[in-house]
Design a protein around this motif. Structure first.
Motif, short mmCIF file in Angstrom:
data_model
loop_
_atom_site.label_atom_id
_atom_site.label_comp_id
_atom_site.label_asym_id
_atom_site.label_seq_id
_atom_site.Cartn_x
_atom_site.Cartn_y
_atom_site.Cartn_z
N LYS A 13 0.80 -1.23 0.00
CA LYS A 13 0.00 0.00 0.00
C LYS A 13 0.83 1.28 0.00
O LYS A 13 0.33 2.33 -0.40
CB LYS A 13 -1.02 -0.01 1.13
N PHE A 36 -9.63 -2.90 5.15
CA PHE A 36 -9.21 -1.68 4.45
C PHE A 36 -10.37 -0.70 4.26
O PHE A 36 -10.36 0.11 3.35
CB PHE A 36 -8.60 -2.05 3.09
N GLU A 39 -9.65 2.98 3.52
CA GLU A 39 -8.72 3.27 2.42
C GLU A 39 -9.51 3.48 1.13
O GLU A 39 -10.10 2.54 0.61
CB GLU A 39 -7.73 2.12 2.23
#
Length: 177
Positions: A13, A36, A39
């Motif tokens: 990432k 995640f 994100e």
């Protein structure tokens, strides 16, 4: 392709601007999506490697990672997978391909095999490295990929078996003039 629960996304990432993970297991995709959730540049999709829903994906990717998927796919479907990869890559893109392979002189096919390590039965096709390289030549030649690098990943201490090992290939698309 074969993102599982998101280990590749976690480890990479810091070096990508956008990550799309695909896995056949809806449970793995749910777990990865939850991990995640905050994100915005990381998304996971439940779909088959040989029946990609390209309407949910970008038109082109810089790098496609295929990890531990083809041992569960019959030969006739591998062409579909590699053709998708060719179509989803740009002129200077790459494919990182990692798979368990037979290190015997022939493929090893297991059907409904009980694994003590996994405590379950499974079926898999451990193809030889030569078979995969034939597939690359056969199915990616239209897209002008070349093999940049390849190697075995395991030794006795890290999990190599008498019959199988993990191998990686990095394929780079030739720039089109």
């Amino acid at each position: 392709i074969g993102c599982g629960m998101g280990r590749w996304a976690y480890n990479l990432k810091q070096v990508f601007s956008l990550y799309h993970g695909i896995d056949f297991s809806e449970e793995f995709v749910k777990t990865a999506s939850s991990a995640f959730a905050g994100e915005k540049n990381i998304k996971f999709f439940p779909m088959s490697a040989v029946d990609l829903d390209t309407s949910k994906l970008l038109k082109k990717y810089d790098l496609i990672i295929i990890n531990g998927v083809t041992m569960y796919i019959n030969d006739d479907n591998i062409e579909r997978l590699f053709r998708y990869c060719g179509e989803l890559t740009g002129e200077s893109s790459g494919i990182y391909f990692q798979e368990s392979v037979s290190i015997l002189r022939h493929r090893l096919t297991l059907k409904d095999f009980y694994s003590e390590d996994l405590k379950t039965r499974y079926s898999a096709i451990y193809r030889t490295s030569q078979e995969y390289e034939h597939f690359f030549m056969e199915y990616l030649s239209d897209f002008e990929f070349r093999k940049d690098e390849t190697g075995l990943l395991l030794d006795k201490d890290t999990g190599a078996r008498e019959e199988t090992n993990a191998r990686y290939w990095f394929l780079r698309r030739k720039k089109i003039k």
